[in-house]
Motif scaffolding. Sequence first.
Motif, PDB file in Angstrom:
ATOM      1  N   ASN A  23     -49.755  42.820  10.233  1.00  0.00           N
ATOM      2  CA  ASN A  23     -49.271  41.931  11.134  1.00  0.00           C
ATOM      3  C   ASN A  23     -48.245  42.244  12.056  1.00  0.00           C
ATOM      4  OD1 ASN A  23     -48.803  39.331  12.065  1.00  0.00           O
ATOM      5  ND2 ASN A  23     -47.169  38.731  10.940  1.00  0.00           N
ATOM      6  N   LYS A  24     -47.738  41.518  13.197  1.00  0.00           N
ATOM      7  CA  LYS A  24     -46.874  41.943  13.923  1.00  0.00           C
ATOM      8  C   LYS A  24     -47.068  43.071  14.949  1.00  0.00           C
ATOM      9  CE  LYS A  24     -42.798  40.085  11.278  1.00  0.00           C
ATOM     10  NZ  LYS A  24     -41.650  40.108  11.182  1.00  0.00           N
ATOM     11  N   THR A  76     -47.824  35.059  14.947  1.00  0.00           N
ATOM     12  CA  THR A  76     -46.947  33.996  15.768  1.00  0.00           C
ATOM     13  C   THR A  76     -47.875  33.490  17.185  1.00  0.00           C
ATOM     14  OG1 THR A  76     -46.019  35.936  16.743  1.00  0.00           O
ATOM     15  CG2 THR A  76     -44.588  34.504  15.649  1.00  0.00           C
ATOM     16  N   VAL A 123     -46.420  33.175  -1.175  1.00  0.00           N
ATOM     17  CA  VAL A 123     -45.237  33.560  -2.097  1.00  0.00           C
ATOM     18  C   VAL A 123     -43.854  33.740  -1.369  1.00  0.00           C
ATOM     19  CG1 VAL A 123     -46.584  34.587  -3.716  1.00  0.00           C
ATOM     20  CG2 VAL A 123     -45.376  35.839  -2.034  1.00  0.00           C
ATOM     21  N   VAL A 175     -51.180  39.269  15.333  1.00  0.00           N
ATOM     22  CA  VAL A 175     -49.756  38.423  15.601  1.00  0.00           C
ATOM     23  C   VAL A 175     -49.936  37.032  15.363  1.00  0.00           C
ATOM     24  CG1 VAL A 175     -48.476  38.486  17.875  1.00  0.00           C
ATOM     25  CG2 VAL A 175     -50.259  40.392  17.625  1.00  0.00           C
ATOM     26  N   PRO A 191     -44.026  41.637   1.671  1.00  0.00           N
ATOM     27  CA  PRO A 191     -42.813  41.639   1.812  1.00  0.00           C
ATOM     28  C   PRO A 191     -42.156  40.500   2.728  1.00  0.00           C
ATOM     29  CG  PRO A 191     -43.668  43.138   3.525  1.00  0.00           C
ATOM     30  CD  PRO A 191     -44.793  42.531   2.671  1.00  0.00           C
ATOM     31  N   ARG A 212     -36.595  30.578   5.058  1.00  0.00           N
ATOM     32  CA  ARG A 212     -37.197  31.658   4.189  1.00  0.00           C
ATOM     33  C   ARG A 212     -37.792  31.011   2.897  1.00  0.00           C
ATOM     34  NH1 ARG A 212     -34.977  36.726   4.952  1.00  0.00           N
ATOM     35  NH2 ARG A 212     -36.792  37.362   3.891  1.00  0.00           N
ATOM     36  N   THR A 213     -38.811  31.237   2.664  1.00  0.00           N
ATOM     37  CA  THR A 213     -39.798  30.645   1.350  1.00  0.00           C
ATOM     38  C   THR A 213     -38.800  30.728   0.194  1.00  0.00           C
ATOM     39  OG1 THR A 213     -41.912  30.915   2.704  1.00  0.00           O
ATOM     40  CG2 THR A 213     -41.885  30.468   0.397  1.00  0.00           C
TER      41      THR A 213
HETATM   42  N1  GTP Z   1     -43.200  39.666  16.594  1.00  0.00           N
HETATM   43  C1  GTP Z   1     -43.587  39.059  15.757  1.00  0.00           C
HETATM   44  N2  GTP Z   1     -42.816  38.165  14.942  1.00  0.00           N
HETATM   45  C2  GTP Z   1     -43.506  37.446  13.911  1.00  0.00           C
HETATM   46  C3  GTP Z   1     -45.027  37.622  13.950  1.00  0.00           C
HETATM   47  N3  GTP Z   1     -45.236  36.716  12.758  1.00  0.00           N
HETATM   48  C4  GTP Z   1     -44.103  36.094  12.319  1.00  0.00           C
HETATM   49  N4  GTP Z   1     -43.228  36.664  13.049  1.00  0.00           N
HETATM   50  C5  GTP Z   1     -41.628  36.303  12.809  1.00  0.00           C
HETATM   51  O1  GTP Z   1     -41.194  36.788  11.697  1.00  0.00           O
HETATM   52  C6  GTP Z   1     -40.284  36.101  11.098  1.00  0.00           C
HETATM   53  C7  GTP Z   1     -40.565  35.895   9.611  1.00  0.00           C
HETATM   54  O2  GTP Z   1     -41.898  34.963   9.258  1.00  0.00           O
HETATM   55  P1  GTP Z   1     -42.158  34.172   8.153  1.00  0.00           P
HETATM   56  O3  GTP Z   1     -43.659  33.818   8.279  1.00  0.00           O
HETATM   57  O4  GTP Z   1     -41.131  33.280   8.162  1.00  0.00           O
HETATM   58  O5  GTP Z   1     -42.203  35.200   7.143  1.00  0.00           O
HETATM   59  P2  GTP Z   1     -42.467  35.213   5.673  1.00  0.00           P
HETATM   60  O6  GTP Z   1     -43.258  36.363   5.404  1.00  0.00           O
HETATM   61  O7  GTP Z   1     -42.869  33.756   5.223  1.00  0.00           O
HETATM   62  O8  GTP Z   1     -41.001  35.491   4.814  1.00  0.00           O
HETATM   63  P3  GTP Z   1     -40.534  35.047   3.522  1.00  0.00           P
HETATM   64  O9  GTP Z   1     -40.692  33.499   3.351  1.00  0.00           O
HETATM   65  O10 GTP Z   1     -39.141  35.569   3.399  1.00  0.00           O
HETATM   66  O11 GTP Z   1     -41.229  35.877   2.417  1.00  0.00           O
HETATM   67  C8  GTP Z   1     -40.114  34.531  11.996  1.00  0.00           C
HETATM   68  O12 GTP Z   1     -39.097  34.676  12.922  1.00  0.00           O
HETATM   69  C9  GTP Z   1     -41.585  34.739  12.802  1.00  0.00           C
HETATM   70  O13 GTP Z   1     -41.438  34.072  13.992  1.00  0.00           O
HETATM   71  C10 GTP Z   1     -45.614  38.473  14.556  1.00  0.00           C
HETATM   72  O14 GTP Z   1     -46.936  38.592  14.680  1.00  0.00           O
HETATM   73  N5  GTP Z   1     -45.022  39.300  15.610  1.00  0.00           N
END
Ligand code: GTP
Lengths: 196, 163
Positions: free
Chosen positions: A141-142, A172, A79, A170, A20, A53-54
């Motif tokens: 994740n997160k 990040t 994606v 995690v 998502p 955003r992707t």
């Molecule tokens: N707290 C936290 N935030 C995270 C983590 N992983 C990613 N984020 C944050 O979530 C947000 C979205 O991360 P992206 O990697 O851009 O998400 P995406 O899945 O590529 O999103 P789309 O491109 O819209 O599909 C960013 O602000 C990241 O820093 C995590 O493990 N923990």
Amino acid sequence: MSTINFANREINFKIVYYGPGLSGKTTNLKWIYGKIPEGRKGEMVSLATEDERTLFFDFLPLDLGEVKGFKTRFHLYTVPGQVFYNASRKLILRGVDGIVFVADSAPNRLRANAESMRNMRENLAEYGLKVEDVPVVLQVNKRDLPDALPVEMVRAVVDPEGRFPVFEAVATEGKGVFETLKEVSRLVLARVASGT
Amino acid sequence: MVEPSLVLYGAPYERAMAVLEETLRETGARYALFIDRKGFVLAHKEALWAPKPPPLDSLATLVAGNAAATQALAKLLGEARFQEVVHQGERMGLYVDEAGEHALLVLIFDESAPLGKVKLYGKRAASALAEITEEALANPPKLPLDTEYQEGAKALLDELLGN
Ligand SMILES: Nc1nc2c(ncn2[C@@H]2O[C@H](COP(=O)(O)OP(=O)(O)OP(=O)(O)O)[C@@H](O)[C@H]2O)c(=O)[nH]1
Ligand SMILES: [Mg+2]
């Protein structure tokens, strides 16, 4: 299926990060790009909106090295997770060899996780594929969120039969990122070696 | 598996390379790429005089993504396909044409190459490559992906990503 270039003696595999919106797919690729040494990676291409955003995909080629005289490469894609980008999402799945499903631990994203998995099944079906036909690894994740749901609860909505290997992450901080990539790569290799 | 694996080697590969070489010569283009629809490079050729090309992996990925989007657009409008695509900037241009159902031809040219020639020889090359593709698909080679390969690749994975 993998693409093989006999003349240049190259084998390429395509791995897609699905899930998502905002679940952390792009963050996975950025971490990998930052950690893999020069010479083992190519340029990272990101087609994103101004707010990061992707929009279409991220792309990162990784060079595994030479095996039995064949240069082996993994092409990583993400994606766009946002629901309304489904047309692009479908295109990226073409020719996929392995999938990392990046789920979000946030309570208010539980439903989005489930919907994304359903959407993935539908999109694979358009290529005549079932989820069972493709190696899938589930990354929850997160895990650092203070209100992160239990892993089992996230898993129950995307993989109720408990079929996929699960990794907590995690992204990040890079936790679980390489482990996830390694597992999906191993599954992809195992599958081609068994000739199915 | 629905998507067939496109593998070029031996005689078809040599013929594809010859097509790319001739196309470079006839058009005056800098680079010619033969890629599959998934964005993998099957064969490529650079003119002797051309400077170092941009990263081919990225290029192929973007062209394939673009072509897939264009094809989806054509479908939405009830067209089986759109014609070849030309992008032209001030100095550099890009020509993309379908080489049958599974592959694409890409020509990258600068202002010294006449667009008319690029289109004319590009079309010819694309249909020659389409034939080669069909042949390659009809005669898939035996792949070297056995358990020995798998073990070797796994060892490299450990080295790259840690244990
Ligand atoms: N707290 C936290 N935030 C995270 C983590 N992983 C990613 N984020 C944050 O979530 C947000 C979205 O991360 P992206 O990697 O851009 O998400 P995406 O899945 O590529 O999103 P789309 O491109 O819209 O599909 C960013 O602000 C990241 O820093 C995590 O493990 N923990
Ligand atoms: Mg993203």
